[in-house]
Design a protein around this motif. Sequence first.
Motif, short mmCIF file in Angstrom:
data_model
loop_
_atom_site.label_atom_id
_atom_site.label_comp_id
_atom_site.label_asym_id
_atom_site.label_seq_id
_atom_site.Cartn_x
_atom_site.Cartn_y
_atom_site.Cartn_z
N GLN A 158 0.49 0.91 30.87
CA GLN A 158 1.54 1.85 31.28
C GLN A 158 2.79 1.09 31.73
N GLN A 172 1.42 7.99 36.49
CA GLN A 172 0.27 8.87 36.26
C GLN A 172 0.02 9.72 37.51
N SER A 174 -2.68 10.30 38.60
CA SER A 174 -3.85 9.69 39.27
C SER A 174 -3.47 9.13 40.64
N GLN A 177 -4.62 11.11 43.52
CA GLN A 177 -6.05 11.05 43.88
C GLN A 177 -6.25 10.26 45.16
N ARG A 198 7.44 7.00 32.31
CA ARG A 198 7.19 5.69 31.68
C ARG A 198 8.35 5.38 30.75
N PHE A 253 -9.73 2.86 36.81
CA PHE A 253 -10.15 3.63 37.98
C PHE A 253 -11.37 4.51 37.72
N PHE A 309 -10.15 13.51 35.77
CA PHE A 309 -9.63 13.66 34.41
C PHE A 309 -8.12 13.82 34.48
N1 PHE Z 1 -4.27 8.46 34.37
C1 PHE Z 1 -4.76 8.34 33.02
C2 PHE Z 1 -3.55 8.20 32.09
O1 PHE Z 1 -2.46 8.52 32.49
C3 PHE Z 1 -5.59 9.53 32.62
C4 PHE Z 1 -6.86 9.60 33.40
C5 PHE Z 1 -6.93 10.33 34.57
C6 PHE Z 1 -8.01 8.97 32.96
C7 PHE Z 1 -8.11 10.42 35.30
C8 PHE Z 1 -9.17 9.05 33.65
C9 PHE Z 1 -9.23 9.77 34.80
O2 PHE Z 1 -3.68 7.76 30.98
#
Ligand code: PHE
Length: 342
Positions: A158, A172, A174, A177, A198, A253, A309
């Motif tokens: 990324q 992301q 994420s 989280q 990005r 992760f 996810f």
């Molecule tokens: N954050 C990852 C991405 O942007 C996607 C992802 C999220 C993968 C959570 C696994 C778990 O590509």
Amino acid sequence: MQEIINTDEIKSAIDQAVKDIKSSATLREMKMKFLGKTGEIAALMKKIRELPPEERPATGKIINALREWAEQRFDECEAAVKQAELGERYLREKIDVTLPGKKRKKGAFHPDTLIVDELVSVFSGMGFEIYEGREIETDYYNFTALNTPKDHPARDMQDTFYLGGDFLLRTQTSAGQVHVMENKKPPIKILSPGKVYRPDDDATHSPMFSQMEGLVVDKGITLCDLKGMLDEFARKIFGSGVKTRLRPSYFPFTEPSVEVDVSCFECGGKGCKLCKGTGWIEVLGAGMVNRAVLENCGIDPDEYTGFAFGMGIERIAMLKYGINNMKLLFEGDVRFSKQFRE
Ligand code: PHE
């Protein structure tokens, strides 16, 4: 006597003044000047005292007549000025009722919004809470806490907009989280939609796009729970006959990590242009939350497990609505957006 009540002079001065009056403001001014308590006619009245007593009544009469005459002149002038001002106002405020009305154009929801709304409704039906993270993050939340320390090769996955200092634009959702797990003890069940950034810009990438993250952490959560939830998601979003499959993948992760495909909702899995003949379409990344990530957030990985996810909203929108050019999603043309309300 003659010199103090020279009414002719005043009369012609008033005549001239009245002729020049074009507004109520100057009318008021002139009225004061001639008829006011300290005006010119009042000044004449005062001078009467200087006359011999026998001349005073006659002179008083003359001055009173002058006052009446002046009042009348000013009244006439006032009527004319008011009339003129009203005329001007009518002209200014004139409405042409024969002109066609201005139509207010109706907007339309952007396909991203429609998808986010639909996902939020599907997942909140499964008990997910919405968490809105922040777009400016620190390196720690976006990478390090997610098991991607500096110099980790996965950082190459990324490209990143760095803002200076420790700050960056999140790449992301994420990153959210980590905030959630730091602040809430399991059971955790959150859904987090938002913009991510990005530095890519080509036919299929935009420097700003939207993702939707999901995170579940509790005792005894397994990959089967993830699969079951994804099946439900796929049926609700893409249609009742749609199946999912998991392919091994890698994210720092999650461990194990998977790429999630749905059976092609266009051809039912036989193979077509949309699924490039494979019968399957990739829709998201997912996996079991890596032990290291749980530990970083103060959650005991021997007690709790979880899955996460993440999906690209534009990608889901394009698939679901058959949009063939990603740029259309970023042009803000309402004629485009109007096509998707269901
Ligand atoms: N954050 C990852 C991405 O942007 C996607 C992802 C999220 C993968 C959570 C696994 C778990 O590509």
